[in-house]
Design an enzyme around this catalytic site. Structure first.
Site: not given
Length: 161
Positions: A22-24
Site C-alpha cells: 500500500t501507499d501512504q
C-alpha cells in the site's frame, strides 16, 4: 479482456492485502496487481499439476512479453482479495493468462488484466512450448480444489466469496 470464456476453468486465489503493498493512504499501489497476477498464475499452474520450477527444470522458460491491467476500484490494507486466473489462449510459442481481482468479502471487482508469456529455451531464444506443457495448460486444472484455492468451471457461479 473478457471474463466469460467458453469451458475454461478459473482458479481463485484469496489472500489479505499486505501493508507493504500500500501507499501512504493505505491504498494498494498499482504495481502490486502485477504481483497478484503472478501469484494467481502460479496457483493456476500448481492446480494444473506443475509449477514453474518443474517447467524450468525441463528447459522451458516463460517470459512475460506483455502485461495489461485496468484498475476499477481501490483495494486497501487488511482487505481480503481474490484473484481469478484462467488461460485465455495457448499458441505454439506463447500463452496468455486472464485475471480479475475482486474484494473477497464484498464481491466488488477491483481490476482486470492479462499477461502474455513467450516460451524461451535456456539460451533465451523463443521456442515452441513443449507439448507436455502446452497440453497441460490447454486442459487446465484437474481438481475442484487445490490447497486453499478453489477451481471453477465455466458454468459455475464465479462470485468472489
Amino acid at each position: 479482456m473478457r471474463e466469460a470464456f467458453a469451458n475454461r476453468p478459473v482458479v481463485a486465489t484469496t489472500f489479505y492485502v499486505r501493508y507493504a503493498e500500500t501507499d501512504q493512504m493505505g491504498i494498494v499501489h498499482h504495481s502490486a496487481y502485477l504481483i497478484w497476477f503472478e501469484e494467481g498464475r502460479s496457483q493456476y499452474m500448481r492446480a494444473c499439476g506443475a509449477d514453474y520450477a518443474e517447467i524450468e527444470r525441463s528447459g522451458a522458460l516463460f517470459a512475460v512479453a506483455e502485461a495489461h491491467a485496468r484498475y476499477e476500484a481501490p483495494a486497501r490494507y487488511g482487505e481480503r482479495v481474490t484473484v481469478r486466473t484462467w488461460v485465455e489462449e495457448v499458441r505454439s510459442r506463447a500463452i496468455t493468462f486472464g485475471y480479475a481481482v475482486y474484494n473477497a468479502d464484498t464481491g466488488m471487482r477491483l481490476a482486470t488484466g492479462w499477461t502474455k508469456h513467450v516460451c524461451l529455451d535456456r539460451d533465451g531464444r523463443v521456442t515452441v512450448i513443449p507439448e507436455i506443457w502446452r497440453s497441460l495448460l490447454a486442459r487446465g486444472p484437474h481438481a475442484d480444489t487445490f490447497g486453499d484455492q478453489r477451481v471453477w468451471g465455466e458454468s459455475e457461479d464465479k462470485g468472489a466469496r
